[in-house]
Design a protein around this motif. Structure first.
Motif, PDB file in Angstrom:
ATOM      1  N   ASN A   7       0.846  -1.199   0.000  1.00 22.04           N
ATOM      2  CA  ASN A   7       0.000   0.000   0.000  1.00 22.04           C
ATOM      3  C   ASN A   7       0.883   1.252   0.000  1.00 22.04           C
ATOM      4  O   ASN A   7       1.032   1.946   1.002  1.00 22.04           O
ATOM      5  CB  ASN A   7      -0.922  -0.019   1.223  1.00 22.04           C
ATOM      6  CG  ASN A   7      -1.939   1.103   1.174  1.00 22.04           C
ATOM      7  OD1 ASN A   7      -2.214   1.665   0.119  1.00 22.04           O
ATOM      8  ND2 ASN A   7      -2.500   1.440   2.329  1.00 22.04           N
ATOM      9  N   ARG A  60      -0.611   2.786  -5.466  1.00 19.43           N
ATOM     10  CA  ARG A  60      -2.011   3.209  -5.533  1.00 19.43           C
ATOM     11  C   ARG A  60      -2.302   3.971  -6.818  1.00 19.43           C
ATOM     12  O   ARG A  60      -3.357   3.817  -7.424  1.00 19.43           O
ATOM     13  CB  ARG A  60      -2.358   4.063  -4.315  1.00 19.43           C
ATOM     14  CG  ARG A  60      -2.474   3.271  -3.019  1.00 19.43           C
ATOM     15  CD  ARG A  60      -3.149   4.089  -1.937  1.00 19.43           C
ATOM     16  NE  ARG A  60      -2.387   5.288  -1.620  1.00 19.43           N
ATOM     17  CZ  ARG A  60      -1.482   5.378  -0.655  1.00 19.43           C
ATOM     18  NH1 ARG A  60      -1.218   4.321   0.083  1.00 19.43           N
ATOM     19  NH2 ARG A  60      -0.832   6.502  -0.431  1.00 19.43           N
ATOM     20  N   SER A 100     -10.068  10.558  -7.619  1.00 17.85           N
ATOM     21  CA  SER A 100      -8.874   9.972  -7.016  1.00 17.85           C
ATOM     22  C   SER A 100      -7.738   9.870  -8.015  1.00 17.85           C
ATOM     23  O   SER A 100      -6.559  10.043  -7.674  1.00 17.85           O
ATOM     24  CB  SER A 100      -9.211   8.589  -6.445  1.00 17.85           C
ATOM     25  OG  SER A 100      -8.070   7.942  -5.952  1.00 17.85           O
ATOM     26  N   ILE A 144      -9.656  11.040  -1.441  1.00 24.34           N
ATOM     27  CA  ILE A 144     -10.341   9.869  -0.913  1.00 24.34           C
ATOM     28  C   ILE A 144     -11.788  10.266  -0.657  1.00 24.34           C
ATOM     29  O   ILE A 144     -12.084  11.422  -0.342  1.00 24.34           O
ATOM     30  CB  ILE A 144      -9.694   9.330   0.377  1.00 24.34           C
ATOM     31  CG1 ILE A 144      -9.701  10.392   1.482  1.00 24.34           C
ATOM     32  CG2 ILE A 144      -8.295   8.838   0.125  1.00 24.34           C
ATOM     33  CD1 ILE A 144      -9.222   9.880   2.811  1.00 24.34           C
ATOM     34  N   ARG A 153     -17.122   6.066   2.143  1.00 29.00           N
ATOM     35  CA  ARG A 153     -17.821   4.902   1.613  1.00 29.00           C
ATOM     36  C   ARG A 153     -19.317   5.159   1.517  1.00 29.00           C
ATOM     37  O   ARG A 153     -19.930   5.687   2.417  1.00 29.00           O
ATOM     38  CB  ARG A 153     -17.586   3.686   2.514  1.00 29.00           C
ATOM     39  CG  ARG A 153     -18.156   2.400   1.948  1.00 29.00           C
ATOM     40  CD  ARG A 153     -18.087   1.294   2.953  1.00 29.00           C
ATOM     41  NE  ARG A 153     -19.008   1.543   4.065  1.00 29.00           N
ATOM     42  CZ  ARG A 153     -19.277   0.661   5.012  1.00 29.00           C
ATOM     43  NH1 ARG A 153     -18.702  -0.504   5.008  1.00 29.00           N
ATOM     44  NH2 ARG A 153     -20.111   0.962   5.992  1.00 29.00           N
ATOM     45  N   PRO A 174     -13.245  -4.759   0.115  1.00 28.48           N
ATOM     46  CA  PRO A 174     -12.215  -3.789   0.500  1.00 28.48           C
ATOM     47  C   PRO A 174     -11.277  -3.416  -0.644  1.00 28.48           C
ATOM     48  O   PRO A 174     -10.942  -2.244  -0.815  1.00 28.48           O
ATOM     49  CB  PRO A 174     -11.463  -4.508   1.630  1.00 28.48           C
ATOM     50  CG  PRO A 174     -12.451  -5.483   2.179  1.00 28.48           C
ATOM     51  CD  PRO A 174     -13.303  -5.916   1.031  1.00 28.48           C
ATOM     52  N   SER A 231     -10.806   0.386  -2.102  1.00 28.28           N
ATOM     53  CA  SER A 231      -9.494   1.032  -2.125  1.00 28.28           C
ATOM     54  C   SER A 231      -9.122   1.475  -3.529  1.00 28.28           C
ATOM     55  O   SER A 231      -8.569   2.562  -3.726  1.00 28.28           O
ATOM     56  CB  SER A 231      -8.442   0.064  -1.576  1.00 28.28           C
ATOM     57  OG  SER A 231      -7.156   0.629  -1.644  1.00 28.28           O
ATOM     58  N   ARG A 283     -12.976   5.099   1.261  1.00 31.78           N
ATOM     59  CA  ARG A 283     -12.532   4.651   2.576  1.00 31.78           C
ATOM     60  C   ARG A 283     -13.651   4.843   3.571  1.00 31.78           C
ATOM     61  O   ARG A 283     -14.439   5.784   3.467  1.00 31.78           O
ATOM     62  CB  ARG A 283     -11.291   5.447   3.023  1.00 31.78           C
ATOM     63  CG  ARG A 283     -10.687   4.964   4.327  1.00 31.78           C
ATOM     64  CD  ARG A 283      -9.479   5.768   4.717  1.00 31.78           C
ATOM     65  NE  ARG A 283      -8.419   5.713   3.719  1.00 31.78           N
ATOM     66  CZ  ARG A 283      -7.243   6.320   3.853  1.00 31.78           C
ATOM     67  NH1 ARG A 283      -6.998   7.024   4.950  1.00 31.78           N
ATOM     68  NH2 ARG A 283      -6.346   6.231   2.913  1.00 31.78           N
ATOM     69  N   ASN A 284     -13.736   3.945   4.538  1.00 28.26           N
ATOM     70  CA  ASN A 284     -14.731   4.084   5.596  1.00 28.26           C
ATOM     71  C   ASN A 284     -14.423   5.306   6.442  1.00 28.26           C
ATOM     72  O   ASN A 284     -13.267   5.563   6.786  1.00 28.26           O
ATOM     73  CB  ASN A 284     -14.742   2.842   6.495  1.00 28.26           C
ATOM     74  CG  ASN A 284     -15.264   1.623   5.760  1.00 28.26           C
ATOM     75  OD1 ASN A 284     -15.784   1.736   4.657  1.00 28.26           O
ATOM     76  ND2 ASN A 284     -15.108   0.474   6.364  1.00 28.26           N
ATOM     77  N   GLN A 328     -12.485   4.681   9.498  1.00 30.13           N
ATOM     78  CA  GLN A 328     -11.074   4.342   9.401  1.00 30.13           C
ATOM     79  C   GLN A 328     -10.172   5.536   9.684  1.00 30.13           C
ATOM     80  O   GLN A 328      -8.986   5.374   9.865  1.00 30.13           O
ATOM     81  CB  GLN A 328     -10.761   3.782   8.007  1.00 30.13           C
ATOM     82  CG  GLN A 328     -11.319   2.400   7.758  1.00 30.13           C
ATOM     83  CD  GLN A 328     -10.962   1.904   6.379  1.00 30.13           C
ATOM     84  OE1 GLN A 328     -11.055   2.616   5.395  1.00 30.13           O
ATOM     85  NE2 GLN A 328     -10.524   0.665   6.305  1.00 30.13           N
ATOM     86  N   HIS A 340      -6.279  12.021  10.141  1.00 20.57           N
ATOM     87  CA  HIS A 340      -6.034  11.822   8.716  1.00 20.57           C
ATOM     88  C   HIS A 340      -5.217  12.960   8.133  1.00 20.57           C
ATOM     89  O   HIS A 340      -4.251  12.735   7.415  1.00 20.57           O
ATOM     90  CB  HIS A 340      -7.366  11.719   7.970  1.00 20.57           C
ATOM     91  CG  HIS A 340      -7.217  11.882   6.495  1.00 20.57           C
ATOM     92  ND1 HIS A 340      -6.644  10.914   5.697  1.00 20.57           N
ATOM     93  CD2 HIS A 340      -7.522  12.911   5.679  1.00 20.57           C
ATOM     94  CE1 HIS A 340      -6.624  11.326   4.448  1.00 20.57           C
ATOM     95  NE2 HIS A 340      -7.160  12.537   4.413  1.00 20.57           N
ATOM     96  N   ASP A 354     -21.200   5.742   8.913  1.00 25.19           N
ATOM     97  CA  ASP A 354     -19.834   6.245   9.004  1.00 25.19           C
ATOM     98  C   ASP A 354     -19.795   7.746   9.246  1.00 25.19           C
ATOM     99  O   ASP A 354     -19.021   8.242  10.076  1.00 25.19           O
ATOM    100  CB  ASP A 354     -19.063   5.917   7.722  1.00 25.19           C
ATOM    101  CG  ASP A 354     -18.862   4.416   7.539  1.00 25.19           C
ATOM    102  OD1 ASP A 354     -18.801   3.722   8.569  1.00 25.19           O
ATOM    103  OD2 ASP A 354     -18.778   3.952   6.396  1.00 25.19           O
TER     104      ASP A 354
END
Length: 379
Positions: free
Chosen positions: A52, A57, A99, A105, A108, A114, A118, A123-124, A127, A133, A301
């Motif tokens: 990752n 990515r 993205s 990002i 979700r 998952p 990604s 993203r959740n 998370q 972040h 979320d």
């Protein structure tokens, strides 16, 4: 003429009079679909085995764009001081387009595997907490879409104001999409809970889908409240796209012949289920506060993030268990330990304890049954 709800939706897959042209294209489309499904398999394997890293990515994002036939055109300049970007909602792959060219990002929106989330830049919310972040990934802004669901791009739904407290300087992004033969989004059901796989399938067999992302000047909060901030962002995007703003909410969009969400079976139950999920994560938050926030966000979320960040205030409930009484109980049944004593001595002691407990319980039942006014300690 003012827009109506039905003019903001596509109920049919084919656009215009292109059905005959698409039928002529169909053999090539099926071949393209097979090739892209093989490419999707490569994407799936690569997303599992590769580390990752930012470079990886970006490579996976490019591979995903090839897989879905997505081509992105970017106009304007990103403001590095803006950690939050707000855009209109056009399709299920808006997050992939943003993205790919902006490194954003997105929160979700559906239950997806998952690796797929990604790859799409999703993203959740659970998370990452916003401060954490942006401390770790200051170069990756968050893309939010306050409309709540996609339209056909002919108008703009009413923005919810829940993203506005996340930043005092927000950059709007105007998204438009073009495709031959078929419409990008068809409202065949409620796309809140499940990913619109039918829409994604048509990406695979269509030659190309062109996204245009136009970065607009940042909108700053001065003395504006959240509603005024959301209104300013909506006005900037509508002006850039030359479309009309409406007062309709995503919940009001539905295919012809379907009952409104409030009248469908299970509508209230769905909110209750979401509230229970939030309550499991945040037991100290009162249920009425959870329901009030879910009525605006419709997302577990986002609601959890709102409470964690202090966006939605609440008075914590007392979740501590009642403390046991300090007085020594007369009879206490020992809880089974599930461990068999190893030595004979330990087994004998355990047996004597259970025997004494059984005698004490028998005495208690006898006294209660016969109504004897005796002190148990003297028996």
């Amino acid at each position: 003429m003012a827009l109506t709800v039905d003019k903001l939706m596509n109920d049919e897959r084919f656009s215009g009079d292109n059905v005959l042209q698409f039928l002529l294209y169909l053999p090539f489309g099926i071949l393209l679909l097979v090739v892209r499904l093989l490419l999707a398999l490569v994407l799936w394997v690569a997303s599992i085995i590769l580390p990752n890293k930012s470079g990886v990515r970006q490579m996976l994002s490019t591979l995903a764009c090839w897989t879905f036939g997505v081509y992105v055109k970017l106009k304007g300049t990103r403001d590095p001081r803006c950690s939050v970007m707000v855009a209109n909602y056009v399709s299920c792959l808006d997050s992939l387009a943003a993205s790919h060219v902006l490194g954003t990002i997105s929160l979700r929106k559906w239950k997806v595997p998952p690796f797929f989330a990604s790859t799409l830049g999703i993203r959740n919310a659970a998370q990452f907490v916003r401060k954490q972040h942006f401390a770790e990934c200051p170069s990756k802004p968050v893309l939010l879409q306050p409309e709540g669901g996609p339209t056909n791009g002919k108008g703009l739904l009413k923005f919810t104001d829940w993203p506005c407290p996340l930043g005092n300087r927000v950059q709007p992004v105007a998204i438009s999409v073009e495709r031959m033969f078929t419409n990008v989004t068809v409202h065949g059901g409620d796309s809140r809970s499940s990913f619109p796989w039918a829409d994604a399938l048509w990406f695979l067999c269509t030659p190309v889908t062109v996204y245009s992302l136009r970065l607009l000047p940042p909108v700053e909060r001065h003395d504006d409240d959240d509603a005024a901030m959301a209104n300013n962002l909506s006005a900037a995007i509508a002006e850039a796209l030359q479309i009309e703003r409406t007062e309709f909410k995503w919940e009001e969009l539905r295919p012809r012949g379907r009952a409104p969400p409030s009248r469908r079976a299970g509508g209230a139950g769905d909110v209750t289920t979401l509230a229970r999920q939030v309550k499991e994560v945040l037991p100290a938050v009162p249920i009425h506060d959870i329901l009030r926030d879910l009525a605006k966000t419709r997302s577990v979320d986002v609601t959890i993030t709102n409470f964690l960040e202090g966006v939605t205030p609440y008075t914590p409930e007392d979740t501590t268990e009642p403390r046991p009484s300090t007085s020594k109980p007369r009879y206490v049944t020992p809880a089974p330990t599930g461990v068999f004593p190893k030595s004979a001595k330990e087994r004998q002691l355990s047996f004597q304890e259970r025997k004494a407990q059984m005698i004490a319980e028998a005495k208690k039942r006898y006294i209660e049954k016969n109504g004897l006014n005796l002190a148990l300690n003297n028996c």
